[in-house]
Design an enzyme around this catalytic site. Sequence first.
Site, PDB file in Angstrom:
ATOM      1  N   THR A  18      41.822  43.755  33.959  1.00  0.00           N
ATOM      2  CA  THR A  18      40.661  43.535  33.494  1.00  0.00           C
ATOM      3  C   THR A  18      39.324  43.560  34.983  1.00  0.00           C
ATOM      4  OG1 THR A  18      41.156  43.852  31.489  1.00  0.00           O
ATOM      5  CG2 THR A  18      38.625  43.638  31.661  1.00  0.00           C
ATOM      6  N   LYS A 110      38.394  29.909  34.716  1.00  0.00           N
ATOM      7  CA  LYS A 110      37.892  28.732  34.115  1.00  0.00           C
ATOM      8  C   LYS A 110      38.636  27.795  33.569  1.00  0.00           C
ATOM      9  CE  LYS A 110      38.072  32.450  31.416  1.00  0.00           C
ATOM     10  NZ  LYS A 110      37.390  33.476  30.237  1.00  0.00           N
ATOM     11  N   GLY A 139      30.153  35.393  31.567  1.00  0.00           N
ATOM     12  CA  GLY A 139      30.199  36.758  32.198  1.00  0.00           C
ATOM     13  C   GLY A 139      29.582  37.108  32.480  1.00  0.00           C
ATOM     14  N   LYS A 210      34.510  26.372  29.508  1.00  0.00           N
ATOM     15  CA  LYS A 210      33.048  26.596  30.332  1.00  0.00           C
ATOM     16  C   LYS A 210      32.293  25.570  29.652  1.00  0.00           C
ATOM     17  CE  LYS A 210      34.398  31.458  29.637  1.00  0.00           C
ATOM     18  NZ  LYS A 210      34.316  32.480  28.034  1.00  0.00           N
ATOM     19  N   GLY A 308      33.993  41.920  29.345  1.00  0.00           N
ATOM     20  CA  GLY A 308      34.453  42.801  30.088  1.00  0.00           C
ATOM     21  C   GLY A 308      34.326  42.889  31.772  1.00  0.00           C
TER      22      GLY A 308
HETATM   23  N1  NDP Z   1      38.353  39.280  30.912  1.00  0.00           N
HETATM   24  C1  NDP Z   1      37.200  39.393  31.141  1.00  0.00           C
HETATM   25  O1  NDP Z   1      36.660  39.534  30.375  1.00  0.00           O
HETATM   26  C2  NDP Z   1      36.612  37.717  31.708  1.00  0.00           C
HETATM   27  C3  NDP Z   1      37.479  36.439  32.427  1.00  0.00           C
HETATM   28  N2  NDP Z   1      38.087  35.827  33.834  1.00  0.00           N
HETATM   29  C4  NDP Z   1      38.837  35.609  33.686  1.00  0.00           C
HETATM   30  O2  NDP Z   1      39.031  36.965  35.244  1.00  0.00           O
HETATM   31  C5  NDP Z   1      40.475  35.769  35.040  1.00  0.00           C
HETATM   32  C6  NDP Z   1      41.205  37.787  35.073  1.00  0.00           C
HETATM   33  O3  NDP Z   1      41.249  37.967  33.918  1.00  0.00           O
HETATM   34  P1  NDP Z   1      41.795  39.196  33.775  1.00  0.00           P
HETATM   35  O4  NDP Z   1      41.331  40.257  34.712  1.00  0.00           O
HETATM   36  O5  NDP Z   1      40.932  39.750  32.002  1.00  0.00           O
HETATM   37  O6  NDP Z   1      42.746  39.279  33.718  1.00  0.00           O
HETATM   38  P2  NDP Z   1      44.630  39.903  33.444  1.00  0.00           P
HETATM   39  O7  NDP Z   1      45.439  39.572  32.465  1.00  0.00           O
HETATM   40  O8  NDP Z   1      43.926  41.695  33.103  1.00  0.00           O
HETATM   41  O9  NDP Z   1      44.392  40.815  35.144  1.00  0.00           O
HETATM   42  C7  NDP Z   1      45.452  39.417  35.483  1.00  0.00           C
HETATM   43  C8  NDP Z   1      45.483  40.222  37.039  1.00  0.00           C
HETATM   44  O10 NDP Z   1      46.340  39.288  37.827  1.00  0.00           O
HETATM   45  C9  NDP Z   1      47.395  39.541  38.123  1.00  0.00           C
HETATM   46  N3  NDP Z   1      48.185  39.052  38.001  1.00  0.00           N
HETATM   47  C10 NDP Z   1      48.312  37.504  37.430  1.00  0.00           C
HETATM   48  N4  NDP Z   1      49.372  36.771  37.572  1.00  0.00           N
HETATM   49  C11 NDP Z   1      49.648  36.843  38.771  1.00  0.00           C
HETATM   50  C12 NDP Z   1      50.473  36.464  39.508  1.00  0.00           C
HETATM   51  N5  NDP Z   1      51.654  35.618  39.733  1.00  0.00           N
HETATM   52  N6  NDP Z   1      51.208  37.186  40.867  1.00  0.00           N
HETATM   53  C13 NDP Z   1      50.457  38.373  41.187  1.00  0.00           C
HETATM   54  N7  NDP Z   1      49.439  39.038  40.613  1.00  0.00           N
HETATM   55  C14 NDP Z   1      49.104  38.248  39.309  1.00  0.00           C
HETATM   56  C15 NDP Z   1      48.046  40.913  37.360  1.00  0.00           C
HETATM   57  O11 NDP Z   1      48.958  41.472  37.837  1.00  0.00           O
HETATM   58  P3  NDP Z   1      49.298  43.046  37.081  1.00  0.00           P
HETATM   59  O12 NDP Z   1      48.422  43.869  36.684  1.00  0.00           O
HETATM   60  O13 NDP Z   1      50.149  43.876  37.668  1.00  0.00           O
HETATM   61  O14 NDP Z   1      50.397  42.489  35.666  1.00  0.00           O
HETATM   62  C16 NDP Z   1      47.375  41.687  37.033  1.00  0.00           C
HETATM   63  O15 NDP Z   1      46.152  42.861  37.961  1.00  0.00           O
HETATM   64  C17 NDP Z   1      41.049  34.705  34.436  1.00  0.00           C
HETATM   65  O16 NDP Z   1      40.570  33.723  34.761  1.00  0.00           O
HETATM   66  C18 NDP Z   1      40.343  35.159  33.068  1.00  0.00           C
HETATM   67  O17 NDP Z   1      39.767  34.149  32.638  1.00  0.00           O
HETATM   68  C19 NDP Z   1      36.457  35.818  33.387  1.00  0.00           C
HETATM   69  C20 NDP Z   1      35.671  35.764  32.584  1.00  0.00           C
HETATM   70  C21 NDP Z   1      35.121  37.156  31.671  1.00  0.00           C
HETATM   71  N1  LIG Z   2      37.849  35.694  27.478  1.00  0.00           N
HETATM   72  C1  LIG Z   2      36.899  35.245  27.466  1.00  0.00           C
HETATM   73  C2  LIG Z   2      36.239  36.414  28.797  1.00  0.00           C
HETATM   74  C3  LIG Z   2      34.908  36.118  29.239  1.00  0.00           C
HETATM   75  O1  LIG Z   2      35.526  34.497  30.314  1.00  0.00           O
HETATM   76  C4  LIG Z   2      35.888  35.446  26.643  1.00  0.00           C
HETATM   77  O2  LIG Z   2      36.259  36.555  25.525  1.00  0.00           O
HETATM   78  O3  LIG Z   2      34.592  34.982  27.271  1.00  0.00           O
END
Ligand code: NDP
Ligand SMILES: N[C@@H](CC=O)C(=O)O
EC number: 1.1.1.3
Length: 447
Positions: A18, A110, A139, A210, A308
Amino acid sequence: MMIDQPRVVRIGLLGLGTVGAGVVKSLKTNHQPIFEKTGCDVQVVRTLVRDPDKERVVRLDREALTTDGLEIVRDPSIDIVIEVIGGIEPARTLIREALRHGKHVISANKELIAKDEGALIAYAEKHGLRLMYEASVGGGIPIVRMVETYLTANRVYAIRGILNGTCNYILTRMEEDGQSFAEALRDAQSLGYAEADPESDVEGFDTAYKLSILANLAFSVPSSVAAIDRFGITKLQSDDLSLAARVGCTIKLIGEARVLEDGTVLQSVTPRMIPRADSLASVRDVFNAVTITADVVGELSFMGRGAGELPTASAIIEDLTEILRSPVPRVRRDQYRHTVSVSKSGVTSMDERSSRHVKGYIRMSTSEQIFDLLFQYAQDVRVVSGADEVDGESAAHCFVCGVPEQVWYEQVLHHDALQLAIPYDGVWPPPNSVVVGQKEAQIHFRA
Ligand SMILES: NC(=O)C1=CN([C@@H]2O[C@H](COP(=O)(O)OP(=O)(O)OC[C@H]3O[C@@H](n4cnc5c(N)ncnc54)[C@H](OP(=O)(O)O)[C@@H]3O)[C@@H](O)[C@H]2O)C=CC1
Ligand SMILES: N[C@@H](CC=O)C(=O)O
């Protein structure tokens, strides 16, 4: 000002889920304004994924993808690493290795930043590099940098806010559309708000991470997640939200850290029944909001989308442009903070605990022992008209006030007959409520 010779900045992106996809999209869409503001041509040159064959919302050349994170963080041609894979490992190792190889790092993680307790940040500072984590809290809200760099004229006394977009989205959908918890969580997941393991959201861990990050910056306490009293939203039912509405309130998952007069810090994450007039009550959907209270400035409030792909990408790119403008750490973190000690409210002194009182909303099965407990300790026990009829036969709903905090934490919250007990921050007595005595209550609730 236009700059003729752009400096090419090569980014290694760890993760293309994401948030990673949001970063790629936003860097593409806003390539020109970023160039105009920084003089840099930012290029994502290599991306770590788990599964290179997965269908993605953004298209990158197959050769730009790798499953070997070390290859990215050790690549001398990469300037800055953005970590958006989440979790502790391999994220921690990759970040450390990137720093060891002289790269600035940006992370949205986080869980890692909170649990790491400053070690990676100290490691970055030791190497004269920046480890930035704006996206880890709130976010798109620029709260981390504000607390870290702006409040130098102040001592911060309290942080209070809604810090999890998923939970706020779920509670809003349950309240406004009558959705079930499970349906609302599914929607939050499909919108990309939830963590890979959504238990982190709904059990309050994410909010605790957080809060711990903000408390660490604001109060200079060690970032100890273990010091936080944490409750999630999984026990809430739509009946509880209806009950809240009847007394002019709503229910929100609130993280709060306060410095007490003796210098200790109380930190909690819990659903609270708050009055409609509370500024947090009108924070809906995926929005987060945080209020900081400090001695000179008073209260400062911030609100924005808390999760998001794009809001989070925005925070990451703000970190990126900050690094491009100021690659040297601006201040050492411990040079300007005041120090207080941190204490879980469960371990504050007995005297202090028994001198404070709780107002609460309780849902329980109608067991005589819990009535005995409530009527022994609460100064007032009330029911709201029709409250006992809301959830069919097995639940009793009531409001209590004047329960010593110690009894609340040590006895009420652990009682077998308890289904839910959350702080009630509304007026006393709750509107439309009637006072009940013990016998009366038992008859009333069984009726
Ligand atoms: N979603 C949100 O709104 C927010 C998220 N965050 C933080 O951002 C970070 C990412 O979140 P998000 O994008 O939602 O997570 P996702 O699960 O959507 O994406 C994680 C990505 O990392 C890759 N990945 C995970 N583990 C491994 C590994 N061991 N080796 C190689 N690649 C790996 C996955 O690969 P593949 O695609 O191939 O599976 C994927 O592309 C987290 O720390 C989350 O807490 C912070 C604020 C907001
Ligand atoms: N899962 C978290 C993503 C952002 O930090 C949330 O819902 O707030």
